[in-house]
Design an enzyme around this catalytic site. Structure first.
Site, PDB file in Angstrom:
ATOM      1  N   LYS A 117       0.861  -1.182   0.000  1.00  7.48           N
ATOM      2  CA  LYS A 117       0.000   0.000   0.000  1.00  7.48           C
ATOM      3  C   LYS A 117       0.894   1.228   0.000  1.00  7.48           C
ATOM      4  CE  LYS A 117      -4.487   0.866   0.016  1.00  7.48           C
ATOM      5  NZ  LYS A 117      -5.517   0.127  -0.743  1.00  7.48           N
ATOM      6  N   ASP A 171      -6.679   4.482  -4.967  1.00  9.10           N
ATOM      7  CA  ASP A 171      -7.430   4.333  -3.714  1.00  9.10           C
ATOM      8  C   ASP A 171      -8.137   5.672  -3.521  1.00  9.10           C
ATOM      9  OD1 ASP A 171      -7.733   2.375  -1.308  1.00  9.10           O
ATOM     10  OD2 ASP A 171      -7.299   4.276  -0.319  1.00  9.10           O
TER      11      ASP A 171
END
Length: 448
Positions: free
Chosen positions: A128, A168
């Site tokens: 991430k 995201d």
């Protein structure tokens, strides 16, 4: 409760090292509490230090992002990329641009991504990244300059067989395009190093819809298997108004439900006649407006300040699609009081531990984020496959593969829950099923 001595010992060490990262601690504890039954059957996990290694990222990169705004002033943000676990494939996970981004948030998201990616059945590890940069209110030129500066550092740490980022929160088609262009410029390579790309340069049909559609496919399958039921005729409350929320609303409506809410960070709208998705798309995708505008344009719709009030709206099914910890214990109690019997998560970790306890005590069908919102990364994995083949699948073919993956996640979660003693518990089953694949790979690959 943590009862296994090995699990307790490792968690205590995580608390000692990362006590200033509450989101990460929350994510780790949730997984640890549910996977405890596994260790009786697998003493080799403790012998090879699986948990100790699992909670420590393989690599965490933190870097300065300097860029120039339209006024000619130098701005500086922080950038992050956590490469958490590559036991089953290259690191895979999105980039989030939001003022709340910090090391703990990125680590929680990366840790969750390990199990989410494992559940898809595709060969992808967990990663991430992101920045505390906020694209809201910035011009396209400012966003481009930021993205180019961000990628100028990030590009040396990623690659199609190493680490494949995606979008995201606040990282959509515009941002992915700028990031990909700068990567191509620096690396002099046209490879599938980012997913969520535009269709003109290697993107996949159905990727934009994937997380929201996948959430509804998961919910529909869980309803079918556990309740002999479906979305048809149900009233649904959705939070958020980004890609996940928009396409969850779209698919829920296609499956026969009436969706009555959506929200943004300022507040929520309630439309008793059912959300007019064309209006929401125009506001959010057309000109990046605020959701309050919906009530000004649609007769009978109400706008309420404060986004958490959305959980007080009576419904049968709740689909939280905004951000972490958006449903606290009061929100969960309000949902149950007003008739909600299903909560499936489109955002990452949107329910607090106390909220989850309320669901479980009241028999709510609960689909955890790492399973229910895995559709986005699933189609990202399919985009990677298409890039490697140098071809594109049709929307229908990709969507069919997505549905198959989400149905299989429900099946594998229920099978794992049954095997380890809590039949029907989708949260426990998802954590165990995702963990077993990663843990077995880690043992097989040795102490690294």
């Amino acid at each position: 409760m943590l009862t296994d001595e090995y699990v307790k010992r490792v968690y205590a060490k995580v608390e000692e090292r990362d006590g200033d990262q509450p989101e990460f601690l929350q994510a780790v504890r949730e997984v640890f509490e549910t996977i405890q039954p596994v260790f009786k059957d697998h003493p080799e996990y403790e012998a090879s230090g699986v948990l100790e290694r699992l909670v420590e990222p393989e690599r965490l990169v933190k870097f300065r992002v300097a860029w120039v705004d339209d006024a000619g002033k130098v701005q500086v943000n922080r950038g992050y990329r956590v490469q958490f676990n590559s036991a089953i494939g290259p690191y895979k996970g999105g980039l989030r641009f939001h003022p709340t981004v910090n090391e703990g948030v990125i680590k929680f998201l990366g840790f969750e991504q390990i199990f989410k990616n494992s559940l898809t059945g595709l060969p992808m590890g967990g990663g991430k990244g992101g920045s505390d940069f906020d694209p809201k209110g910035k011009s396209d030129a400012e966003v481009m300059r930021f993205c180019q500066s961000f990628m100028t550092e990030l590009y040396r740490h990623i690659g199609q067989f190493t680490d494949v980022p995606a979008g995201d929160i606040n990282v959509g088609a515009r941002e992915v395009g700028y990031l990909f262009g700068q990567y191509k410029r620096l690396a002099n390579q046209f490879t599938g190093v980012l997913t969520g790309k535009g269709l003109e340069f290697g993107g996949s049909l159905a990727r934009t819809e994937a997380t929201g559609y996948g959430l509804c496919y998961y919910t529909q399958e869980a309803l079918r298997v556990l309740r002999n039921d479906s979305f048809a005729g149900k009233t649904v409350v959705v939070s958020g108004s980004g890609n996940v929320a928009i396409f969850a609303i779209e698919k829920a409506q296609q499956l026969g439900a009436k969706v009555v809410t959506c929200s943004d960070s300022n507040g929520y709208v309630y439309d008793p006649s059912g959300i007019d998705l064309d209006v929401v798309k125009d506001i959010k995708l057309g000109h990046r407006g605020r959701i309050a505008e919906y009530a000004e344009r649609v007769d009978g719709a109400e706008y309420h300040e404060g986004c958490r009030g959305v959980w007080t709206v009576p419904c049968d099914i709740a689909l939280p699609c905004a951000t972490q910890n958006e449903i606290d214990v009061e929100g969960a109690r309000a949902l149950v009081k007003n008739g909600c019997t299903v909560v499936c998560e489109g955002a990452n970790m949107p329910s607090t531990p106390e909220a989850i306890e309320v669901y479980q005590k009241n028999g709510v069908l609960y689909g955890p984020a790492k399973a229910a919102n895995a559709g986005g990364v699933a189609v990202s994995g399919l985009e990677m496959s298409q890039n490697s083949y140098r071809l594109s699948w049709s929307f229908e073919e990709t969507d069919e593969r997505l549905k198959g993956i989400m149905d299989n996640i429900v099946a594998e979660s229920l099978a794992a829950a049954k095997q380890y003693g809590d039949e029907g518990n989708l949260m426990e089953g998802a954590n165990i099923a995702g963990f077993l694949k990663v843990a077995n790979a880690m043992v097989a690959e040795g102490i690294i």
